[in-house]
Design an enzyme around this catalytic site. Structure first.
Site, PDB file in Angstrom:
ATOM      1  CE  LYS A 145      -1.783   1.462   4.141  1.00 10.46           C
ATOM      2  NZ  LYS A 145      -0.828   2.224   4.949  1.00 10.46           N
ATOM      3  CG  HIS A 175       1.325  -4.132   8.419  1.00 13.24           C
ATOM      4  ND1 HIS A 175       0.907  -2.913   7.991  1.00 13.24           N
ATOM      5  CD2 HIS A 175       1.543  -3.995   9.757  1.00 13.24           C
ATOM      6  CE1 HIS A 175       0.888  -2.073   9.007  1.00 13.24           C
ATOM      7  NE2 HIS A 175       1.263  -2.702  10.101  1.00 13.24           N
ATOM      8  CE  LYS A 179      -0.167  -4.962  13.119  1.00 17.35           C
ATOM      9  NZ  LYS A 179       0.831  -4.357  13.981  1.00 17.35           N
ATOM     10  CG  HIS A 237      -4.064  -0.997   8.441  1.00 24.63           C
ATOM     11  ND1 HIS A 237      -3.552  -1.905   7.542  1.00 24.63           N
ATOM     12  CD2 HIS A 237      -3.111  -0.024   8.548  1.00 24.63           C
ATOM     13  CE1 HIS A 237      -2.354  -1.497   7.136  1.00 24.63           C
ATOM     14  NE2 HIS A 237      -2.077  -0.364   7.727  1.00 24.63           N
ATOM     15  CE  LYS A 337       0.551   8.356  11.093  1.00 21.81           C
ATOM     16  NZ  LYS A 337       1.079   7.043  11.447  1.00 21.81           N
TER      17      LYS A 337
END
Ligand code: BG6
Length: 487
Positions: A145, A175, A179, A237, A337
């Site tokens: 991505k 990703h 996990k 995600h 963030k």
């Protein structure tokens, strides 16, 4: 796990940040563990900042080695890992250079994997150049991505790549799907009889999914300022996690059974009406603040970020799924963030009992709740109500904890390691299929458009907090609150 699947792993962008921090360390871990990579498997790096193998190996020693193992490097394993690495010096902008790549790899054994750890603008030219020398046959391609900027640009990349590689040759990485705890979510839902009957609108009042980060944009200001949290985290995600939480039990774990079910969820997301956007979507941007005792700067002063930037670094959404199982149940998604903590978790709030024979204290004590913490410290916590000791029937909330590291002390695998092994072994289940990606873009695009059209700046929040107050207010309208607001 023993394997004899030989491979030639061609790494485009071999001196990039991703190769340095994730891809090469993950390949090293698989090598070090023994038995996961065929002895004959080779890594062929294609990189700009080196001219020959010697220089590249020096770069790997200097830049990759510090990332490979927190507890010291196994020097013997490291030396034999370096022997797997070959280097090819070609100019990615020149299709004719790919003849050298073909010559370098044509006699190497096993399946060919082309990993495009480059900027997305190179995806299509690289695919064309590979096809021009016949390297698209019997091979797999891995795309990182961001795959596009919106539905149109993602379709353009997928169309172009799709003319050269068949869908089953294309591995789109998210990703989060690699996990361990995300895998465990499948085990929790479909390996236990206990939860599944309750996993529906009759028993679930609301669900929260949070991916919070303490980090800011780091060195990626330029990229991030043109991207924002909705594209960077939600489109991929968070929607992937949501689809795993909400999907129907698949017939098996084969790649298309799982991906078909995830797709059904993505297609059932209630489209966002632009007139409601203020009620169901909050966007924020971090200002300066303090995180764990350290002062951190405002987003707008980060390197690479435009001073007047209106890019969001925080998103909270209320999402509904229009199907039999979930009608009317709000799913609250949140990411940001520079928040107060680094945590990724899923909270399932169950409904209160239909009638409390135990009196008012039972109602005050709340209802059952399942908290699945994905990172850090993978745990599952089930909140139940219990009688407080002593006279009378007063209830309190207590919890049962399942801490995975106490049960399984070894064998944890990093996301990239699992995903790279899956590519080499041809397992597609943990990669995003094109139709899933399209459905996700289709759903987020009206939000992007509306934010752009409205011209309103994102709401400010101080670094080290949980985002703008509007995020809590959105949940309050539904009589609920984010987990950390519980007193
Ligand atoms: C990436 C995003 O996909 O995921 C980053 O581009 C983000 O902005 C990262 O920091 C978070 O991943 P993790 O595994 O650290 O939670």
């Amino acid at each position: 796990m023993q394997t004899d699947s030989s491979f030639t792993f061609v790494l485009f962008g071999g001196t990039g940040d991703l190769s340095m921090r994730k891809i090469l360390p993950a390949l090293f871990e698989a090598h070090r563990a023994g038995g996961m990579l065929a002895d004959s498997g080779k890594i062929v790096a294609v990189a700009r900042h080196a001219t020959n193998r010697g220089e590249y190996i020096q770069w790997v020693n200097e830049h990759v080695k510090p990332h490979v193992s927190k507890n010291g490097v196994d020097e013997t394993a490291w030396a034999s890992f370096l022997e797997r690495i070959e280097f090819v010096n070609i100019d990615l902008g020149k299709a004719e250079d790919f003849v050298h790549l073909r010559d370098a790899i044509q006699d190497l054994p096993g399946i060919r994997v082309f990993y495009l750890a480059t900027g997305p603008s190179l995806f299509v030219p690289i695919c064309h150049a590979l096809a021009s020398v016949g390297l698209n046959e019997n091979s797999r391609i891995v795309l990182e991505k961001p795959l596009g900027y919106d539905l149109k640009s993602s379709n353009a990349i997928n169309d172009a790549v799709g003319e050269i590689f068949a869908e089953e040759q294309i591995y789109r990485i998210d990703h989060y799907l690699g996990k361990e705890p995300v895998q465990n979510l499948l085990a929790l839902r479909f390996g236990n009889a206990l939860f599944e009957p309750l996993w529906r609108r009759e028993w679930v009042e609301s669900i929260q999914i949070t991916i919070a980060e303490e980090l800011g944009v780091e060195a990626r200001g330029d990229f991030y300022d043109n991207t924002g949290a909705l594209r960077d985290m939600v489109q991929n995600h968070l929607l992937q996690l949501l689809s795993i939480v909400a999907m129907e039990p698949p017939h098996s774990m084969d790649s298309d059974s799982v991906r078909d079910e995830k797709l059904r969820v993505l297609r059932a997301l209630k489209p966002i009406d632009p007139r409601d956007i203020g009620k169901v979507a909050v966007r924020g941007q971090y200002h300066s603040g303090v995180i764990r005792g350290t002062s951190v700067p405002a987003y707008a002063t980060e390197p690479g970020v435009k001073h007047e930037s209106a890019t969001e670094t925080f998103v909270a959404l209320k999402v509904e799924i229009e199907n039999w199982r979930w009608a009317g149940v709000p799913f609250f998604l949140r990411t940001g963030k520079r928040l107060a903590d680094r945590v990724a978790e899923i909270v399932v709030n169950f409904r209160a009992v239909p009638h409390s024979a135990l009196g008012a204290s039972a109602l005050r004590a709340g209802a059952n709740r399942l908290v699945i913490r994905l990172q850090p410290n993978e745990t599952i916590r089930l909140y139940c109500l219990a009688k407080q000791p002593g006279e009378g029937m007063n209830l309190a909330s207590v919890h049962l904890d399942l801490a995975f590291d106490q049960f399984f002390r070894e064998g944890q695998m990093e996301a990239y390691q699992r995903l790279l092994l899956d590519v080499i072994n041809g397992r597609l289940a943990l990669f995003v299929r094109r139709d899933e990606q399209e459905a996700a873009w289709r759903w987020v695009e009206p939000i992007l458009n509306e934010w752009k059209a409205s011209n309103k700046p994102p709401k400010p929040y101080a670094s080290g907090t949980w985002g703008p107050a509007a995020s809590s207010a959105m949940l309050a309208q539904h009589g609920t609150y984010w987990l950390e607001e519980e007193n």
